[in-house]
Enzyme design. Structure first.
Site, PDB file in Angstrom:
ATOM      1  N   CYS A  20     -26.948 -21.580  37.537  1.00 55.12           N
ATOM      2  CA  CYS A  20     -26.717 -23.009  37.736  1.00 55.12           C
ATOM      3  C   CYS A  20     -27.901 -23.637  38.472  1.00 55.12           C
ATOM      4  O   CYS A  20     -28.814 -22.936  38.915  1.00 55.12           O
ATOM      5  CB  CYS A  20     -25.425 -23.229  38.528  1.00 55.12           C
ATOM      6  SG  CYS A  20     -25.570 -22.802  40.282  1.00 55.12           S
TER       7      CYS A  20
ATOM      8  N   HIS B  16     -22.583 -17.580  44.418  1.00 63.72           N
ATOM      9  CA  HIS B  16     -22.903 -17.024  43.107  1.00 63.72           C
ATOM     10  C   HIS B  16     -23.666 -15.709  43.223  1.00 63.72           C
ATOM     11  O   HIS B  16     -24.317 -15.424  44.233  1.00 63.72           O
ATOM     12  CB  HIS B  16     -23.698 -18.030  42.291  1.00 63.72           C
ATOM     13  CG  HIS B  16     -22.878 -19.174  41.801  1.00 63.72           C
ATOM     14  ND1 HIS B  16     -23.392 -20.178  41.027  1.00 63.72           N
ATOM     15  CD2 HIS B  16     -21.554 -19.479  41.970  1.00 63.72           C
ATOM     16  CE1 HIS B  16     -22.439 -21.039  40.731  1.00 63.72           C
ATOM     17  NE2 HIS B  16     -21.316 -20.651  41.311  1.00 63.72           N
TER      18      HIS B  16
ATOM     19  N   GLU C 184     -26.387 -14.622  41.879  1.00 60.70           N
ATOM     20  CA  GLU C 184     -27.834 -14.720  42.068  1.00 60.70           C
ATOM     21  C   GLU C 184     -28.178 -14.938  43.538  1.00 60.70           C
ATOM     22  O   GLU C 184     -29.091 -14.287  44.082  1.00 60.70           O
ATOM     23  CB  GLU C 184     -28.410 -15.886  41.256  1.00 60.70           C
ATOM     24  CG  GLU C 184     -28.103 -15.817  39.777  1.00 60.70           C
ATOM     25  CD  GLU C 184     -26.830 -16.555  39.367  1.00 60.70           C
ATOM     26  OE1 GLU C 184     -26.802 -17.083  38.253  1.00 60.70           O
ATOM     27  OE2 GLU C 184     -25.856 -16.595  40.147  1.00 60.70           O
TER      28      GLU C 184
ATOM     29  N   CYS D  16     -28.388 -22.288  42.106  1.00 59.83           N
ATOM     30  CA  CYS D  16     -29.017 -20.960  42.111  1.00 59.83           C
ATOM     31  C   CYS D  16     -30.486 -21.054  41.720  1.00 59.83           C
ATOM     32  O   CYS D  16     -31.324 -20.327  42.256  1.00 59.83           O
ATOM     33  CB  CYS D  16     -28.272 -20.014  41.177  1.00 59.83           C
ATOM     34  SG  CYS D  16     -26.642 -19.544  41.781  1.00 59.83           S
TER      35      CYS D  16
END
Length: 165
Positions: free
Chosen positions: A100, A75, A77, A103
């Site tokens: 999420c 992801h 992040e 993360c």
């Protein structure tokens, strides 16, 4: 001279610009991490890990776990955190989609103290509920923008650029 954009607009714009690097056909997410002096520390977007050929792995959302992108994609992040050349203690994360739960763990561990985000389209999922619970418990400030930043990137290629694109 036109209107000067705000810092939030600027940094969210950088997150969106980073998202344009994502090859995900369904969801392009970008992240921008800045320090308290408003200096960009790192950026990231969602994609496969470095060295993994994205043509040989699935981008789909349907099927068994190993047959979907969810098993392989890093992801935005986490990519921004991993790309950082220095400590992220007390930094701010700008991200186009609320993080999420996976993360969230990395965000908390990295020392980021504030998240500014646009979309919260998965707010009703267990993963995002868990994420918000952890982030709140860890004292991470959560700020949803009440507007959307949109970018329209136009490239006027030279003849040389046309040959490589």
């Amino acid at each position: 001279m036109g209107r000067i954009i705000t810092w939030d607009e600027y940094f969210m714009g950088l997150a969106h610009l980073s998202a344009m690097r994502s090859k995900d056909p369904n969801t392009q997410v970008g992240a921008c991490i800045v320090d308290q002096d408003k200096k960009v520390v790192s950026i990231g977007y969602n994609g496969f890990p470095r060295g993994v050929d994205d043509k040989k792995f699935p981008w789909g959302r349907e099927g068994g776990f190993m047959d979907t992108k969810y098993a392989y994609v890093v992801h935005a992040e986490v990519n921004a955190i991993l790309n950082s050349p220095r400590s992220l203690k007390d930094c701010i994360l700008y991200v186009s989609l609320f993080p999420c739960n996976e993360c969230a763990k990395a965000i908390i561990q990295s020392g980021i103290r504030k998240i500014v985000y646009e979309s919260d389209k998965y707010a009703d999922t267990e993963g995002v509920k868990v994420s918000k619970r952890m982030l709140t418990a860890a004292g991470v400030e959560l700020v949803q923008l009440d507007y959307k930043v949109k970018l329209d990137l136009e490239v006027e290629p030279s003849e040389e650029h046309k040959k490589i694109c």
